[in-house]
Design a protein around this motif. Structure first.
Motif, short mmCIF file in Angstrom:
data_model
loop_
_atom_site.label_atom_id
_atom_site.label_comp_id
_atom_site.label_asym_id
_atom_site.label_seq_id
_atom_site.Cartn_x
_atom_site.Cartn_y
_atom_site.Cartn_z
N LYS A 1 0.83 -1.20 0.00
CA LYS A 1 0.00 0.00 0.00
C LYS A 1 0.86 1.26 0.00
CE LYS A 1 -4.06 -1.99 0.24
NZ LYS A 1 -5.06 -1.87 -0.85
N ARG A 2 1.92 1.22 0.79
CA ARG A 2 2.82 2.37 0.84
C ARG A 2 3.49 2.58 -0.52
NH1 ARG A 2 3.86 0.67 6.24
NH2 ARG A 2 5.59 -0.66 5.53
N GLU A 3 3.84 1.50 -1.19
CA GLU A 3 4.48 1.60 -2.49
C GLU A 3 3.51 2.16 -3.53
OE1 GLU A 3 7.50 1.60 -5.13
OE2 GLU A 3 7.61 1.16 -2.97
N GLU A 4 2.24 1.75 -3.44
CA GLU A 4 1.22 2.29 -4.35
C GLU A 4 1.10 3.80 -4.18
OE1 GLU A 4 -2.43 0.32 -3.63
OE2 GLU A 4 -1.78 -1.61 -4.44
N ARG B 1 4.11 5.63 -5.61
CA ARG B 1 4.06 5.75 -7.08
C ARG B 1 3.06 6.82 -7.50
NH1 ARG B 1 4.06 0.00 -6.97
NH2 ARG B 1 1.83 0.02 -7.42
N ALA B 2 1.91 6.85 -6.82
CA ALA B 2 0.89 7.84 -7.16
C ALA B 2 1.38 9.25 -6.86
CB ALA B 2 -0.40 7.55 -6.40
N ALA B 3 2.05 9.43 -5.73
CA ALA B 3 2.58 10.75 -5.37
C ALA B 3 3.64 11.21 -6.37
CB ALA B 3 3.17 10.69 -3.96
N GLU B 4 4.46 10.28 -6.84
CA GLU B 4 5.47 10.62 -7.82
C GLU B 4 4.82 11.01 -9.15
OE1 GLU B 4 9.45 11.01 -9.40
OE2 GLU B 4 8.45 11.22 -7.47
N PHE B 5 3.75 10.33 -9.51
CA PHE B 5 3.03 10.66 -10.74
C PHE B 5 2.49 12.08 -10.67
CE2 PHE B 5 -0.57 10.84 -13.60
CZ PHE B 5 -0.16 10.09 -14.70
N VAL B 6 1.84 12.43 -9.57
CA VAL B 6 1.27 13.77 -9.40
C VAL B 6 2.38 14.82 -9.39
CG1 VAL B 6 0.00 15.28 -7.83
CG2 VAL B 6 -0.80 12.94 -8.23
N ARG B 7 3.48 14.52 -8.72
CA ARG B 7 4.59 15.47 -8.64
C ARG B 7 5.18 15.74 -10.02
NH1 ARG B 7 9.90 15.96 -8.69
NH2 ARG B 7 10.25 13.76 -9.12
N ARG B 8 5.40 14.69 -10.78
CA ARG B 8 6.02 14.86 -12.09
C ARG B 8 5.06 15.43 -13.12
NH1 ARG B 8 9.81 9.68 -13.28
NH2 ARG B 8 10.27 10.95 -15.12
N ALA B 9 3.77 15.30 -12.87
CA ALA B 9 2.80 15.98 -13.73
C ALA B 9 2.83 17.49 -13.49
CB ALA B 9 1.40 15.44 -13.49
N GLY B 10 3.36 17.89 -12.33
CA GLY B 10 3.51 19.31 -12.02
C GLY B 10 2.21 19.98 -11.65
N VAL B 11 1.28 19.24 -11.07
CA VAL B 11 -0.02 19.80 -10.73
C VAL B 11 -0.12 19.98 -9.21
CG1 VAL B 11 -1.12 17.53 -10.60
CG2 VAL B 11 -2.52 19.54 -11.05
N ALA B 12 -0.71 21.10 -8.79
CA ALA B 12 -0.95 21.39 -7.37
C ALA B 12 0.34 21.33 -6.55
CB ALA B 12 -1.97 20.41 -6.79
N GLN B 13 1.40 21.90 -7.08
CA GLN B 13 2.66 21.90 -6.34
C GLN B 13 2.76 23.10 -5.40
OE1 GLN B 13 4.72 19.17 -6.44
NE2 GLN B 13 2.97 18.45 -7.61
#
Length: 270
Positions: free
Chosen positions: A32-35, A38-50
């Motif tokens: 669960k932590r790994e999921e 990965r999701a947090a990294e996806f949002v970060r690299r999308a550059g949204v809501a930073q």
């Protein structure tokens, strides 16, 4: 047999009368932590809501594609409308006044510079670094947005001051609204890429305020122009992010938006 082994076997065995096939295996906390990672990294690299809350379309979207034959323009416009509908964004009936401009050109650098020089208000929110990156960018597709701060009732700010008629310890009372999106497609650089893939990429960046500075997230259409693209259409995570953007309460702080979007992308993996 030791007491420890006996207890372990008893714990693993099904209770009397219980169907062994009905035993449910629950997720491991580490998984669960790994999921979530990965999701947090996806949002970060999308550059949204930073640094700022998410900006999204409040007014119905109306795309208009220029620089190509009408048939091709129709494919791109229809794809943007299709993705907007699937994401939950408002879509204007045709005919309408365009607020999303997709422009195909054989000189992305020159056209971008000309537009920003002639109409600086179109990118007034860009820093000098962001503007320079846009003009000198080497990607086949570049984009920028026009945004406005509004009240939850759609009233714009006046000289940075927002009239408020209610109070809340949760709401920021302010909504960041997308007012325009300009997408430049360098046809020379994008040559050889399927039109459907270009249209999907365009829809993604037109409907969400994405920052093109960080490397694109993995498992995303945003990696279309990388060395080994994994997706030539919107991925499950892409759609989960878009749906998350258009389902979250707009009047929240950036960290609250980010947390909700991470949860939405993580669910999109399931």
């Amino acid at each position: 047999m030791s007491l420890f082994i006996t207890l372990a076997l008893l714990a693993a065995a099904p209770a009397a009368g219980e169907d062994p096939d009905s035993i449910i295996v629950t997720g491991i906390p580490d998984a669960k932590r790994e999921e979530r990672k990965r999701a947090a990294e996806f949002v970060r690299r999308a550059g949204v809501a930073q640094l700022e809350p998410v900006a999204r379309w409040i007014a119905p979207v109306c795309p208009r594609t220029l620089g190509v034959a009408a048939k091709i323009a129709g494919i791109v416009d229809d794809r943007i409308r299709e993705v907007a509908t699937a994401a939950g964004a408002p879509v204007a009936p045709t005919p309408c006044t365009p607020n999303i401009a997709v422009i195909f050109t054989d000189n992305g650098d020159g056209l971008t510079r000309a537009i920003l020089d002639k109409s600086p208000r179109l990118a007034a929110s860009l820093s000098s670094t962001e503007r320079e990156r846009l003009v000198q960018g080497d990607g086949p597709i570049r984009w920028w947005y026009g945004t406005r701060d509004e009240s939850r009732d759609g009233m714009p700010t006046t000289d940075g001051i927002l009239k408020q008629y209610n109070s809340s310890i949760v709401s920021t009372q302010v909504v960041r609204a997308l007012r325009s999106a300009t997408v430049i497609v360098d046809a020379e650089q994008a040559d050889g890429t399927l039109l459907d893939a270009v249209a999907s990429y365009t829809a993604m960046v037109a409907l969400a305020e994405l920052n093109s500075d960080p490397p694109p997230p993995k498992d995303s259409i945003m990696g279309l122009f990388g060395d080994e693209p994994e997706h030539r259409s919107l991925s499950g995570k892409d759609m989960a992010l878009l749906r998350g953007i258009y389902s979250l309460p707009p009047d929240r702080e950036a960290y609250q938006h980010r947390r909700r979007l991470v949860g939405a992308v993580r669910k999109g993996e399931e």
